[in-house]
Motif scaffolding. Sequence first.
Motif, mmCIF file in Angstrom:
data_model
loop_
_atom_site.group_PDB
_atom_site.id
_atom_site.type_symbol
_atom_site.label_atom_id
_atom_site.label_comp_id
_atom_site.label_asym_id
_atom_site.label_seq_id
_atom_site.Cartn_x
_atom_site.Cartn_y
_atom_site.Cartn_z
ATOM 1 N N TRP A 68 0.869 -1.191 0.169
ATOM 2 C CA TRP A 68 -0.119 0.192 0.028
ATOM 3 C C TRP A 68 1.061 1.286 -0.185
ATOM 4 C CZ3 TRP A 68 -4.764 1.637 -0.867
ATOM 5 C CH2 TRP A 68 -5.114 2.790 -0.296
ATOM 6 N N ARG A 69 0.890 1.929 -1.127
ATOM 7 C CA ARG A 69 1.794 3.139 -1.304
ATOM 8 C C ARG A 69 1.114 4.302 -2.055
ATOM 9 N NH1 ARG A 69 8.246 2.872 -2.996
ATOM 10 N NH2 ARG A 69 8.498 4.926 -2.299
ATOM 11 N N ASN A 70 0.967 5.516 -1.509
ATOM 12 C CA ASN A 70 0.675 6.686 -2.057
ATOM 13 C C ASN A 70 -0.995 6.141 -2.554
ATOM 14 O OD1 ASN A 70 3.162 7.909 -2.079
ATOM 15 N ND2 ASN A 70 3.754 6.928 -3.893
ATOM 16 N N GLY A 71 -1.559 5.894 -1.478
ATOM 17 C CA GLY A 71 -3.159 5.551 -1.702
ATOM 18 C C GLY A 71 -3.413 4.645 -2.755
ATOM 19 N N LYS A 72 -2.756 3.648 -3.180
ATOM 20 C CA LYS A 72 -2.883 2.556 -4.042
ATOM 21 C C LYS A 72 -2.471 1.243 -3.640
ATOM 22 C CE LYS A 72 -2.822 5.429 -8.181
ATOM 23 N NZ LYS A 72 -2.114 5.780 -9.708
ATOM 24 N N LEU A 73 -3.127 0.394 -3.793
ATOM 25 C CA LEU A 73 -3.039 -1.332 -3.234
ATOM 26 C C LEU A 73 -2.367 -1.939 -4.724
ATOM 27 C CD1 LEU A 73 -3.000 -3.230 -0.954
ATOM 28 C CD2 LEU A 73 -5.203 -3.974 -1.928
ATOM 29 N N ARG A 74 -1.084 -2.260 -4.571
ATOM 30 C CA ARG A 74 -0.462 -3.144 -5.613
ATOM 31 C C ARG A 74 -0.131 -4.404 -5.102
ATOM 32 N NH1 ARG A 74 1.476 2.310 -5.267
ATOM 33 N NH2 ARG A 74 1.550 3.489 -7.185
ATOM 34 N N LYS A 75 -0.532 -5.277 -5.958
ATOM 35 C CA LYS A 75 -0.404 -6.739 -5.602
ATOM 36 C C LYS A 75 1.093 -7.016 -6.278
ATOM 37 C CE LYS A 75 -4.990 -8.221 -5.628
ATOM 38 N NZ LYS A 75 -6.267 -9.256 -6.065
ATOM 39 N N ARG A 76 1.965 -7.640 -5.390
ATOM 40 C CA ARG A 76 3.158 -7.931 -5.722
ATOM 41 C C ARG A 76 3.463 -9.597 -6.021
ATOM 42 N NH1 ARG A 76 3.660 -3.521 -7.853
ATOM 43 N NH2 ARG A 76 4.771 -1.752 -6.828
ATOM 44 N N ASN A 77 3.189 -10.627 -4.854
ATOM 45 C CA ASN A 77 3.062 -11.768 -5.012
ATOM 46 C C ASN A 77 4.664 -12.258 -5.345
ATOM 47 O OD1 ASN A 77 0.772 -11.741 -4.166
ATOM 48 N ND2 ASN A 77 -0.136 -12.174 -6.140
ATOM 49 N N ILE A 78 5.514 -11.622 -5.083
ATOM 50 C CA ILE A 78 6.974 -11.706 -5.254
ATOM 51 C C ILE A 78 7.919 -12.564 -3.891
ATOM 52 C CG2 ILE A 78 7.045 -10.598 -7.295
ATOM 53 C CD1 ILE A 78 8.761 -8.535 -5.518
ATOM 54 N N THR A 79 7.148 -12.074 -2.930
ATOM 55 C CA THR A 79 8.001 -12.557 -1.666
ATOM 56 C C THR A 79 8.238 -13.962 -1.704
ATOM 57 O OG1 THR A 79 6.757 -10.830 -0.372
ATOM 58 C CG2 THR A 79 7.726 -12.377 0.857
ATOM 59 N N ARG A 80 7.293 -14.911 -1.949
ATOM 60 C CA ARG A 80 7.542 -16.230 -1.868
ATOM 61 C C ARG A 80 8.776 -16.750 -2.850
ATOM 62 N NH1 ARG A 80 3.208 -15.661 -5.570
ATOM 63 N NH2 ARG A 80 3.408 -16.610 -7.579
ATOM 64 N N HIS A 81 9.194 -15.842 -3.770
ATOM 65 C CA HIS A 81 10.424 -16.163 -4.708
ATOM 66 C C HIS A 81 11.906 -16.075 -3.912
ATOM 67 C CE1 HIS A 81 7.712 -17.289 -8.045
ATOM 68 N NE2 HIS A 81 7.383 -15.835 -7.978
ATOM 69 N N PHE A 82 11.775 -15.302 -2.701
ATOM 70 C CA PHE A 82 13.375 -14.906 -2.385
ATOM 71 C C PHE A 82 13.078 -15.012 -0.684
ATOM 72 C CE2 PHE A 82 10.883 -10.897 -2.684
ATOM 73 C CZ PHE A 82 11.002 -10.126 -1.444
ATOM 74 N N TYR A 83 11.947 -15.075 -0.016
ATOM 75 C CA TYR A 83 11.855 -15.260 1.274
ATOM 76 C C TYR A 83 11.400 -16.387 1.907
ATOM 77 C CZ TYR A 83 10.219 -13.733 5.779
ATOM 78 O OH TYR A 83 9.829 -14.003 7.413
ATOM 79 N N SER A 84 12.082 -17.023 2.981
ATOM 80 C CA SER A 84 11.368 -18.178 3.511
ATOM 81 C C SER A 84 12.054 -18.334 4.734
ATOM 82 C CB SER A 84 11.544 -19.235 2.528
ATOM 83 O OG SER A 84 10.964 -20.705 3.183
ATOM 84 N N GLU A 85 11.200 -18.560 5.833
ATOM 85 C CA GLU A 85 11.775 -18.844 7.155
ATOM 86 C C GLU A 85 10.846 -19.889 7.835
ATOM 87 O OE1 GLU A 85 13.865 -15.296 9.001
ATOM 88 O OE2 GLU A 85 11.805 -14.603 8.845
ATOM 89 N N TYR A 86 10.897 -19.861 9.140
ATOM 90 C CA TYR A 86 9.963 -20.914 10.050
ATOM 91 C C TYR A 86 9.096 -20.226 10.959
ATOM 92 C CZ TYR A 86 12.872 -24.058 7.151
ATOM 93 O OH TYR A 86 13.511 -24.827 6.169
ATOM 94 N N LYS A 87 8.149 -20.875 11.425
ATOM 95 C CA LYS A 87 7.551 -20.646 12.457
ATOM 96 C C LYS A 87 6.740 -21.845 13.208
ATOM 97 C CE LYS A 87 4.314 -17.234 12.365
ATOM 98 N NZ LYS A 87 3.342 -15.945 11.926
ATOM 99 N N PHE A 88 6.545 -21.487 14.318
ATOM 100 C CA PHE A 88 5.757 -22.721 15.246
ATOM 101 C C PHE A 88 4.541 -22.937 14.712
ATOM 102 C CE2 PHE A 88 9.185 -21.115 18.099
ATOM 103 C CZ PHE A 88 9.927 -22.521 18.524
ATOM 104 N N LYS A 89 3.900 -24.259 14.493
ATOM 105 C CA LYS A 89 2.639 -24.540 14.023
ATOM 106 C C LYS A 89 1.613 -24.337 15.196
ATOM 107 C CE LYS A 89 -0.144 -27.708 11.361
ATOM 108 N NZ LYS A 89 -0.111 -29.078 10.549
ATOM 109 N N SER A 90 1.667 -25.007 16.358
ATOM 110 C CA SER A 90 0.756 -25.071 17.639
ATOM 111 C C SER A 90 1.214 -24.705 18.888
ATOM 112 C CB SER A 90 0.168 -26.582 17.417
ATOM 113 O OG SER A 90 1.335 -27.429 17.691
#
Length: 325
Positions: A68-90
Motif C-alpha cells: 500500500w503506497r501513495n493511496g494505491k494497493l499494488r499486488k506483488r506476490n514476489i515474496t515467495r520467490h526470495f523469502y522463507s523462514e519458519y514458525k511454530f505451528k501449534s
Amino acid sequence: GVDFHIIEASAVFGGRIKRLDGFADFPIDLGGEWIHTDPAVLSRMLDDSAQQAKVDLVTYNPQTDSVWRNGKLRKRNITRHFYSEYKFKSTTWYGFFERFIVPSIQDRIIYNSPVRSIDYSSDQVVVKDRNDNTYEADKVLVTVPVSILKNSDIAFEPALPTEKVEALDSIYFPPIQKVFFEFSERFYPDLLVMDNLLTRNEMFYDAAFRKEAKSHVLGLFVIDDPAQTYVDLGTDQAIIQSALAKLDEVFDGKASQFYIKGAVQNWTTEPFIQGSYSHFEENISNTIRTLIEPLNDKVYFAGEAMNLNGDTSTVHGASESAYLM
C-alpha cells in the motif's frame, strides 16, 4: 554442577518472548515469533538432536503479498520467490521454552526482582534488587536488553568502562508494536506492507498462515518511526482504531465490517524491555566484542545484542550468546 539463581525483573520468564492464549484457536507470539534460521537450531539450543522432531513447524513464505503506497494497493506476490523462514505451528517461542527449558530451572528463578545495582569491586559480586534484597555470587551473567544498560537502569560499581558505554550508545534500539486482530472473514493477503516492501517497518501479516486454524487473525508488526506514531496514541484502543482505519482505507471498510476483537503488545512501554532489539550502524563485530568484555572476570554479558556469530536480534541468537561469551 554450578550453583546459580536467575534474578528476573518481571513476573514471568521469557523477556521479549510472550504468549497470548485464548484469543484465537492457536496460541499467539506477542514477542519473538519467527525462527530466523534452520530449525535444527532448536536441537542445538537443547543439546539434544531428538527434541526437534517433537515440535511442529510451518514454512513461512507468504504466497500472496501487496504493498500500500501513495493511496494505491499494488499486488506483488514476489515474496515467495526470495523469502522463507519458519514458525511454530501449534505452539510459540514461549511454549518452546516452557516445555523444554524452564522445567529444569524453574525453582532457581526469583521473579519480580528488578536489579538496581551490581557491585563487583570486591571478591564477591554483590547484586541488589529494588526490593532491597541482596545476592552475592562469584560471577554474574547480565542478560537484560541493551536498552536497560543504555538508560543506566542498573548502577555498576565501579562504573562501566567508557568504551563499553560508547558501544552501548552506538546501538539503536527503536520502538516496536505488535497488534493482533480477529476478523469474522478473511479479506487480506498473506502479507501487506505499508509503503516499502524492502524495509517492512510496518506490515500486516496473516498470523494463522499454515497453522490449520479456523480463526482469521491478522498481525501487525511495526517498528521504528511508524511504531512511535502508534506508541504516542497512548491507549490500546486508540492503537487498534488507528490500525483499523488504515486497513479500512486499503480494503474499502472491510476491516471494521468484519472486526471482532484486538490485542496490543507495546514493547516500548514495557518497563524492563523499553523497545525492540539491537540495530548496529557499523563496526558490528568490534562493538559486540566491547559489549561482551567481562568486568574483572566477574560480570559477564549476553543477550540478542551480544552474539559474535551474527545472529543478533533473534531468540536463538540470544540463547546462543550465553554459550559464546
